[in-house]
Design an enzyme around this catalytic site. Structure first.
Site, PDB file in Angstrom:
ATOM      1  N   GLU A  11       1.035   6.472  -3.361  1.00 14.17           N
ATOM      2  CA  GLU A  11       0.250   7.677  -3.666  1.00 14.17           C
ATOM      3  C   GLU A  11       0.315   8.103  -5.134  1.00 14.17           C
ATOM      4  O   GLU A  11       0.619   9.257  -5.435  1.00 14.17           O
ATOM      5  CB  GLU A  11       0.679   8.816  -2.733  1.00 14.17           C
ATOM      6  CG  GLU A  11       0.485   8.459  -1.266  1.00 14.17           C
ATOM      7  CD  GLU A  11       1.035   9.492  -0.294  1.00 14.17           C
ATOM      8  OE1 GLU A  11       1.476  10.575  -0.735  1.00 14.17           O
ATOM      9  OE2 GLU A  11       1.021   9.215   0.916  1.00 14.17           O
TER      10      GLU A  11
ATOM     11  N   ASN B  98       0.352   1.644  -1.918  1.00 15.16           N
ATOM     12  CA  ASN B  98      -0.043   2.263  -0.651  1.00 15.16           C
ATOM     13  C   ASN B  98      -0.592   3.666  -0.912  1.00 15.16           C
ATOM     14  O   ASN B  98       0.050   4.459  -1.613  1.00 15.16           O
ATOM     15  CB  ASN B  98       1.217   2.346   0.234  1.00 15.16           C
ATOM     16  CG  ASN B  98       0.958   2.776   1.656  1.00 15.16           C
ATOM     17  OD1 ASN B  98       0.088   2.224   2.326  1.00 15.16           O
ATOM     18  ND2 ASN B  98       1.715   3.756   2.141  1.00 15.16           N
TER      19      ASN B  98
ATOM     20  N   HIS C  13      -5.515   7.941   6.963  1.00 14.60           N
ATOM     21  CA  HIS C  13      -5.367   9.220   7.665  1.00 14.60           C
ATOM     22  C   HIS C  13      -6.766   9.827   7.709  1.00 14.60           C
ATOM     23  O   HIS C  13      -7.218  10.453   6.746  1.00 14.60           O
ATOM     24  CB  HIS C  13      -4.377  10.124   6.934  1.00 14.60           C
ATOM     25  CG  HIS C  13      -2.981   9.585   6.940  1.00 14.60           C
ATOM     26  ND1 HIS C  13      -2.258   9.427   8.107  1.00 14.60           N
ATOM     27  CD2 HIS C  13      -2.175   9.147   5.944  1.00 14.60           C
ATOM     28  CE1 HIS C  13      -1.060   8.922   7.821  1.00 14.60           C
ATOM     29  NE2 HIS C  13      -0.993   8.738   6.518  1.00 14.60           N
TER      30      HIS C  13
ATOM     31  N   GLU D 125      -1.136   3.336   7.877  1.00 14.12           N
ATOM     32  CA  GLU D 125      -0.682   4.591   8.492  1.00 14.12           C
ATOM     33  C   GLU D 125      -1.812   5.207   9.322  1.00 14.12           C
ATOM     34  O   GLU D 125      -2.026   6.422   9.304  1.00 14.12           O
ATOM     35  CB  GLU D 125      -0.247   5.592   7.401  1.00 14.12           C
ATOM     36  CG  GLU D 125       0.852   5.070   6.500  1.00 14.12           C
ATOM     37  CD  GLU D 125       1.351   6.075   5.466  1.00 14.12           C
ATOM     38  OE1 GLU D 125       1.011   7.275   5.550  1.00 14.12           O
ATOM     39  OE2 GLU D 125       2.090   5.647   4.556  1.00 14.12           O
TER      40      GLU D 125
ATOM     41  N   ASP E 221      -4.251   7.051  11.524  1.00 14.13           N
ATOM     42  CA  ASP E 221      -4.443   8.070  12.553  1.00 14.13           C
ATOM     43  C   ASP E 221      -5.783   8.739  12.291  1.00 14.13           C
ATOM     44  O   ASP E 221      -6.259   8.758  11.169  1.00 14.13           O
ATOM     45  CB  ASP E 221      -3.287   9.092  12.642  1.00 14.13           C
ATOM     46  CG  ASP E 221      -2.886   9.710  11.321  1.00 14.13           C
ATOM     47  OD1 ASP E 221      -3.749   9.929  10.463  1.00 14.13           O
ATOM     48  OD2 ASP E 221      -1.683  10.007  11.144  1.00 14.13           O
TER      49      ASP E 221
HETATM   50  O1  9MR Z   1       5.050  11.316   8.787  1.00 10.97           O
HETATM   51  C1  9MR Z   1       5.847  11.757   7.734  1.00 10.97           C
HETATM   52  C2  9MR Z   1       6.362  13.157   8.027  1.00 10.97           C
HETATM   53  O2  9MR Z   1       7.256  13.125   9.115  1.00 10.97           O
HETATM   54  C3  9MR Z   1       7.024  13.739   6.795  1.00 10.97           C
HETATM   55  O3  9MR Z   1       7.370  15.088   7.042  1.00 10.97           O
HETATM   56  C4  9MR Z   1       6.067  13.636   5.623  1.00 10.97           C
HETATM   57  C5  9MR Z   1       6.681  14.199   4.370  1.00 10.97           C
HETATM   58  O4  9MR Z   1       5.902  13.962   3.259  1.00 10.97           O
HETATM   59  O5  9MR Z   1       5.716  12.279   5.412  1.00 10.97           O
HETATM   60  C6  9MR Z   1       5.005  11.771   6.477  1.00 10.97           C
HETATM   61  O6  9MR Z   1       4.572  10.441   6.206  1.00 10.97           O
HETATM   62  C7  9MR Z   1       3.716  10.289   5.082  1.00 10.97           C
HETATM   63  C8  9MR Z   1       3.958   8.899   4.551  1.00 10.97           C
HETATM   64  O7  9MR Z   1       5.327   8.712   4.277  1.00 10.97           O
HETATM   65  C9  9MR Z   1       3.131   8.647   3.304  1.00 10.97           C
HETATM   66  N1  9MR Z   1       1.735   8.903   3.554  1.00 10.97           N
HETATM   67  C10 9MR Z   1       1.400  10.168   4.175  1.00 10.97           C
HETATM   68  C11 9MR Z   1       2.234  10.364   5.443  1.00 10.97           C
HETATM   69  C12 9MR Z   1       1.821  11.640   6.147  1.00 10.97           C
HETATM   70  O8  9MR Z   1       2.119  12.745   5.369  1.00 10.97           O
END
Ligand code: 9MR
Length: 419
Positions: free
Chosen positions: A149, A190, A226, A256, A258
């Protein structure tokens, strides 16, 4: 016909399991996987039973356990307790492991994010982190999300302690350190919202070129995906975005996935749209030679970051809160089964591929122990499907009548087609 489809048609066995990973492999992908929520692994046996089913999920990724705040919460002090949870699940089940993530502005401990660094000092910090964490997981990760990111939605570079200290030089620093620490894992950039092929996608494309021009190794780009029900790009637009990156010589994957409903509860129509959106995403991966796999960001609505972040939104996954399969699961399995059996993989919005295989028909048994998969036969809005389009199959929610002069012919339990 696509090479993946030709190969899989030739190799297709007499019976294909109806589980997602098995179907994905038959369809030419390396894996269908899921994120694992570490906190639920010891408390929810039913949740774990589905994760442990390698035919369903052949790959796992830790949702949080390998992030910097978990692995190096204070400088030089490393902890792998959380990260090992998912790595050990993969080992026990013989699943492949995606590893996530090394250099990211978020879930970054304040000892990194809040300090003022010289370039030399922060470079040493990045290299120490990457070397230790990758060293711990050496030989276990199919892929590592080295950099996560680094681009804003508006197409600017994302502000972070890394950008402020190095400009864009930290991209290559991270990838070079990763290659040195682990010469085997695929090294990924990513990010999310690359699927829309807009300014952000172009900037990520530039990022890959910057890393390549610096002589640093990059092997893949992860499309997080997402997405939003009804707002998901078409299968062909998604494939176009993926191909921009494979043209640079890197592989791609959905990392990822969803697809959230903006408001809940979702209507039956919204659930069908969600299924169609999922099928378009998975289908686009099948359509692109360098797309290696799909990972959902948790598989069940019971455990998802979505409602924790977007109030009122949710139900973004393939299984519901009671771990029963949703229409989206059926759509995904249908698009995979169609590709696995050599039938043209079609969704509501794409219907142009023509089956040219003469391979024997393949049975796809519905060997599931979860809740029965809904079989929908009602045509949606009285529309008629075009020549070659899908017109039926388990879970199909689209038109079941064909435009004249075509008739709806059953290929297998998951797929009928206008011929
Ligand atoms: O799913 C993850 C969530 O449990 C955490 O609180 C969050 C914190 O930033 O991160 C989420 O996963 C992220 C992933 O690591 C990177 N891309 C976005 C995902 C959703 O926020």
């Amino acid at each position: 016909m696509h090479t993946k489809a030709i190969l899989t048609a030739l190799l297709a066995p007499a019976v294909v399991s109806a589980q997602l990973h098995d179907l994905a492999v038959r369809a030419g992908l390396k894996y269908f996987g899921t994120a694992v929520r570490e906190g639920s692994t010891s408390s929810d046996a039913a949740y774990m039973a589905i994760i442990n089913n390698k035919s369903e999920f052949g790959s796992v990724v830790p949702e949080n356990g390998q992030k910097w705040e978990s692995t190096e919460p204070s400088r030089g002090s490393f902890s792998y307790t959380q990260g090992d949870i998912t790595a050990n699940i993969a080992k026990k089940n013989g699943q492949s492991l995606r590893c996530h993530t090394l250099v990211w502005h978020s879930q970054l401990p304040s000892w990194v994010s809040s300090a003022t660094w010289t370039r030399a000092n922060l470079q040493a910090v990045i290299e120490t982190h990457v070397t230790n964490v990758m060293g711990h997981y050496l030989g276990q990760c199919y892929a590592w999300d080295v950099l996560n990111e680094a681009v804003n939605d508006d197409g600017a570079w994302r502000d972070s302690v890394f950008l402020r200290t190095f400009g864009t030089d930290y991209f290559a620093i991270a990838f070079a350190a990763a290659k040195k620490a682990d010469p085997v894992s695929k090294l990924y950039y990513n990010d999310y919202n690359l699927e829309y092929n807009g300014a952000k996608t172009s900037k990520a494309f530039e990022l890959v070129q910057i890393v390549q021009a610096a002589g640093a190794p990059i092997n893949g780009v992860g499309f997080q995906a997402h997405l939003i029900v009804g707002g998901t790009p078409s299968r062909s637009s998604l494939a176009t975005a993926l191909r921009r990156f494979t043209a640079l010589g890197v592989e791609v994957a959905y990392t990822e996935l969803d697809i959230r409903h903006s408001s809940l509860p979702a209507s039956a129509a919204a659930l069908a749209t969600q299924g169609n959106d999922f099928a378009n995403v998975v289908g686009s991966c099948l359509d692109v030679a360098g797309c290696v796999g799909v990972t959902v960001w948790s598989y069940t609505d019971k455990y998802s970051w979505v409602p924790e972040t977007f109030s009122g939104a949710g139900d973004a996954l393939l299984y519901d809160k009671n771990l029963a399969k949703k229409a989206a699961w059926t759509s995904v399995s249908s698009v995979l089964a169609a590709a696995a059996t050599g039938a043209p993989a079609t969704t509501l919005s794409t219907s142009t591929r023509v089956a040219t295989t003469t391979a024997a028909p393949v049975q796809v048994p519905t060997s599931t122990t979860a809740a029965p998969v809904p079989t929908t036969t009602a045509p949606s809005g009285g529309a008629e499907a075009a020549h070659w389009a899908q017109c039926g199959g388990n879970g199909w929610a689209g038109a079941t009548k064909c435009q004249s002069p075509w008739t709806c012919k059953v290929s297998n339990a998951w797929y009928s087609q206008c011929l």
